[in-house]
Design a protein around this motif. Structure first.
Motif, PDB file in Angstrom:
ATOM      1  N   ASN A   1      49.895  23.334  32.838  1.00 18.20           N
ATOM      2  CA  ASN A   1      49.241  23.341  34.040  1.00 18.20           C
ATOM      3  C   ASN A   1      49.273  22.005  34.674  1.00 18.20           C
ATOM      4  O   ASN A   1      49.324  21.730  35.668  1.00 18.20           O
ATOM      5  CB  ASN A   1      47.910  24.190  34.046  1.00 18.20           C
ATOM      6  CG  ASN A   1      48.066  25.789  33.867  1.00 18.20           C
ATOM      7  OD1 ASN A   1      49.159  26.096  34.409  1.00 18.20           O
ATOM      8  ND2 ASN A   1      46.922  26.289  33.834  1.00 18.20           N
TER       9      ASN A   1
ATOM     10  N   GLU B   1      53.317  39.833  36.853  1.00 18.75           N
ATOM     11  CA  GLU B   1      52.249  38.733  36.333  1.00 18.75           C
ATOM     12  C   GLU B   1      52.884  37.453  36.738  1.00 18.75           C
ATOM     13  O   GLU B   1      52.175  36.526  37.077  1.00 18.75           O
ATOM     14  CB  GLU B   1      52.091  38.972  34.972  1.00 18.75           C
ATOM     15  CG  GLU B   1      51.363  40.332  34.336  1.00 18.75           C
ATOM     16  CD  GLU B   1      50.041  40.272  35.100  1.00 18.75           C
ATOM     17  OE1 GLU B   1      49.203  39.479  35.292  1.00 18.75           O
ATOM     18  OE2 GLU B   1      49.570  41.565  35.153  1.00 18.75           O
TER      19      GLU B   1
ATOM     20  N   LEU C   1      51.588  34.443  39.323  1.00 15.25           N
ATOM     21  CA  LEU C   1      51.246  33.252  38.656  1.00 15.25           C
ATOM     22  C   LEU C   1      52.003  32.106  39.314  1.00 15.25           C
ATOM     23  O   LEU C   1      51.217  31.013  40.009  1.00 15.25           O
ATOM     24  CB  LEU C   1      51.648  32.724  37.194  1.00 15.25           C
ATOM     25  CG  LEU C   1      51.010  33.668  36.110  1.00 15.25           C
ATOM     26  CD1 LEU C   1      51.447  33.221  34.725  1.00 15.25           C
ATOM     27  CD2 LEU C   1      49.503  33.377  36.148  1.00 15.25           C
TER      28      LEU C   1
ATOM     29  N   MET D   1      43.943  32.174  34.698  1.00 12.99           N
ATOM     30  CA  MET D   1      45.257  32.798  34.101  1.00 12.99           C
ATOM     31  C   MET D   1      44.777  33.579  32.905  1.00 12.99           C
ATOM     32  O   MET D   1      45.273  34.909  32.749  1.00 12.99           O
ATOM     33  CB  MET D   1      46.159  31.629  33.780  1.00 12.99           C
ATOM     34  CG  MET D   1      46.783  31.168  34.870  1.00 12.99           C
ATOM     35  SD  MET D   1      47.700  29.790  34.832  1.00 12.99           S
ATOM     36  CE  MET D   1      49.219  30.514  34.032  1.00 12.99           C
TER      37      MET D   1
END
Length: 201
Positions: free
Chosen positions: A94, A158, A162, A193
């Motif tokens: 990230n 999913e 994201l 997350m």
């Protein structure tokens, strides 16, 4: 390509990024780009055929950087043997992704904001980067589920959530707030997350 020619090309690209960002694609002319670069208009056409051509080049450059990061950093996201290892790997990914967007914000905006507004090659670039992100994340989510770290019903859904999280939050902080704390945002994204993907009894 010799050094002088490459410097001139990069000068045009840098100017184009700024002008597209300031004026938008539709309102930008080649004359605006060369004026910002401090070059003659004829010089532009030695490197690019049109404003569409240089716009496509800029978006393609960001796409290459983005996909390179995915290939380099995403592989270990959910591969750890314990949740804390997964958290650390996911946070590192990230952080790299946020840093890439922050360092190349104007390029990213051209692809994700301007690029999605037009058809043809621009739409294909935008769609290809979304599809590549989802494809790679789906594969890594499956690893996390196999190891028992996360749970979900549909990996593709999913993954789409994201990329929406990245897209919306990054542009909020970079475009509207005009500031970003990379460490704080990456940690918050990681918590969010893992919370959304956590195993449920």
């Amino acid at each position: 390509m010799d050094d002088k020619r490459e410097r001139t090309r990069q000068q045009l690209v840098s100017a184009a990024i700024d002008v597209f960002h300031d004026n938008g694609f539709q309102n930008t002319r080649v004359s605006d780009i060369v004026a910002r670069a401090g070059l003659a208009q004829g010089t532009f056409y030695l490197h690019f055929k049109s404003k569409e051509n240089i716009f496509n080049h800029i978006c393609s450059e960001f796409k290459t950087m983005f996909l390179s990061l995915l290939d380099r950093s995403a592989a270990d996201m959910f591969a750890g043997d314990c949740l804390e290892t997964v958290r650390s790997s996911l946070n590192a990914f990230n952080r790299e992704l946020i840093a890439l967007f922050a360092a190349n914000y104007k390029m990213a905006q051209l692809l994700f904001v301007e690029g999605r507004s037009y058809g043809g090659t621009f739409a294909q670039l935008f769609e290809s980067i979304y599809s590549a992100f989802i494809e790679k994340i789906v594969a890594h989510l499956a690893i996390g589920r196999e190891k028992g770290h996360i749970a979900f019903d549909d990996a593709e859904t999913e993954a789409a959530f994201l990329i929406g999280l990245f897209d919306s939050s990054l542009f909020y902080f970079l475009r509207i707030r005009n500031q970003i704390d990379i460490d704080a945002l990456s940690a918050r994204m990681t918590d969010f997350m893992l919370g959304g993907l956590s195993k449920r009894d």
